[in-house]
Design a protein around this motif. Sequence first.
Motif, PDB file in Angstrom:
ATOM      1  N   SER A  82       0.836  -1.208   0.000  1.00 17.28           N
ATOM      2  CA  SER A  82       0.000   0.000   0.000  1.00 17.28           C
ATOM      3  C   SER A  82       0.871   1.259   0.000  1.00 17.28           C
ATOM      4  CB  SER A  82      -0.961  -0.003   1.193  1.00 17.28           C
ATOM      5  OG  SER A  82      -0.245  -0.028   2.403  1.00 17.28           O
ATOM      6  N   ARG A 110       1.226  -4.288 -12.285  1.00 14.08           N
ATOM      7  CA  ARG A 110       2.375  -3.375 -12.197  1.00 14.08           C
ATOM      8  C   ARG A 110       3.689  -4.156 -12.288  1.00 14.08           C
ATOM      9  NH1 ARG A 110      -1.270  -0.860  -8.499  1.00 14.08           N
ATOM     10  NH2 ARG A 110      -1.359   1.390  -8.801  1.00 14.08           N
ATOM     11  N   ALA A 158       7.519   4.887 -10.389  1.00  8.61           N
ATOM     12  CA  ALA A 158       6.654   4.623 -11.550  1.00  8.61           C
ATOM     13  C   ALA A 158       6.765   3.152 -11.927  1.00  8.61           C
ATOM     14  CB  ALA A 158       7.077   5.500 -12.720  1.00  8.61           C
ATOM     15  N   SER A 159       5.708   2.637 -12.529  1.00  8.67           N
ATOM     16  CA  SER A 159       5.706   1.243 -12.967  1.00  8.67           C
ATOM     17  C   SER A 159       5.226   1.176 -14.407  1.00  8.67           C
ATOM     18  CB  SER A 159       4.779   0.414 -12.075  1.00  8.67           C
ATOM     19  OG  SER A 159       3.443   0.873 -12.193  1.00  8.67           O
ATOM     20  N   ARG A 183       2.846  -1.345 -16.995  1.00  6.03           N
ATOM     21  CA  ARG A 183       1.733  -2.281 -16.854  1.00  6.03           C
ATOM     22  C   ARG A 183       1.902  -3.431 -17.839  1.00  6.03           C
ATOM     23  NH1 ARG A 183      -2.220  -1.205 -12.772  1.00  6.03           N
ATOM     24  NH2 ARG A 183      -1.715   0.886 -12.052  1.00  6.03           N
ATOM     25  N   HIS A 202       2.052   1.786  -3.530  1.00 10.34           N
ATOM     26  CA  HIS A 202       0.976   2.386  -4.337  1.00 10.34           C
ATOM     27  C   HIS A 202       0.851   3.875  -4.030  1.00 10.34           C
ATOM     28  CE1 HIS A 202      -1.163  -1.761  -4.957  1.00 10.34           C
ATOM     29  NE2 HIS A 202      -0.048  -1.642  -5.644  1.00 10.34           N
ATOM     30  N   PHE A 203       0.972   4.213  -2.751  1.00 10.13           N
ATOM     31  CA  PHE A 203       0.901   5.621  -2.352  1.00 10.13           C
ATOM     32  C   PHE A 203       2.034   6.416  -2.986  1.00 10.13           C
ATOM     33  CE2 PHE A 203       2.031   9.035   0.675  1.00 10.13           C
ATOM     34  CZ  PHE A 203       0.860   9.777   0.579  1.00 10.13           C
ATOM     35  N   TYR A 204       3.252   5.886  -2.926  1.00 12.41           N
ATOM     36  CA  TYR A 204       4.393   6.578  -3.543  1.00 12.41           C
ATOM     37  C   TYR A 204       4.141   6.789  -5.033  1.00 12.41           C
ATOM     38  CZ  TYR A 204       7.212   5.349   0.613  1.00 12.41           C
ATOM     39  OH  TYR A 204       7.700   5.207   1.875  1.00 12.41           O
ATOM     40  N   GLU A 205       3.522   5.793  -5.635  1.00 13.82           N
ATOM     41  CA  GLU A 205       3.269   5.893  -7.077  1.00 13.82           C
ATOM     42  C   GLU A 205       2.236   6.976  -7.376  1.00 13.82           C
ATOM     43  OE1 GLU A 205       3.112   2.103  -8.929  1.00 13.82           O
ATOM     44  OE2 GLU A 205       2.762   2.939 -10.919  1.00 13.82           O
ATOM     45  N   THR A 206       1.213   7.064  -6.532  1.00  3.16           N
ATOM     46  CA  THR A 206       0.211   8.114  -6.787  1.00  3.16           C
ATOM     47  C   THR A 206       0.821   9.500  -6.594  1.00  3.16           C
ATOM     48  OG1 THR A 206      -0.595   8.123  -4.491  1.00  3.16           O
ATOM     49  CG2 THR A 206      -1.712   6.652  -6.047  1.00  3.16           C
ATOM     50  N   ARG A 207       1.861   9.592  -5.759  1.00  3.74           N
ATOM     51  CA  ARG A 207       2.534  10.879  -5.544  1.00  3.74           C
ATOM     52  C   ARG A 207       3.640  11.144  -6.561  1.00  3.74           C
ATOM     53  NH1 ARG A 207       1.727  13.660  -0.836  1.00  3.74           N
ATOM     54  NH2 ARG A 207      -0.280  13.095   0.041  1.00  3.74           N
ATOM     55  N   GLY A 208       3.838  10.229  -7.479  1.00  2.00           N
ATOM     56  CA  GLY A 208       4.840  10.431  -8.521  1.00  2.00           C
ATOM     57  C   GLY A 208       6.259  10.159  -8.089  1.00  2.00           C
TER      58      GLY A 208
END
Length: 144
Positions: A19, A40, A31-32, A34, A22-28
């Motif tokens: 989780s 991911r 990156a992953s 697909r 995922h949070f780090y990814e939403t904050r940019g």
Amino acid sequence: MARELTVGEVAARSGVTVSALHFYETRGLIASNRTAGNQRRYARDVLRRVAIIKVAQEVGIPLADIAAAFASLPEGRTPTRGDWGRLSRQWRDDLDRRIARLQGLRDGLTDCIGCGCMSIDRCPLRNPHDRLAAEGPGARRLVR
Ligand code: FES
């Protein structure tokens, strides 16, 4: 070329929860890519990014500052050793200020902090008649 990692593998290797990733990814911050099945996949250098994020957070660097530092890297690359040196120098002044503030808090909490309570025996000496209130609200001896 090294195989990309699943989110579970990144979590296991980095010690960060799925989780949080995922949070780090939403904050940019990371990156992953697909897969065709919409799963991911992360390049291995995400582990370095996550390690830097963890260390920076441990010393109190806000996520927004970490994101800004990453964004300052050419083409959003993962920090190299040289980049890390530059980033950490940028944060050093901020860290020095935090350390000084924490030392002040540690050393001053048992004394009059100028909060206006006038409830400890040193207040009449160190904050007579709550004179520090003229400087503004809060614990005036701690906010200087
Ligand atoms: S501790 Fe509050 S005014 Fe001194």
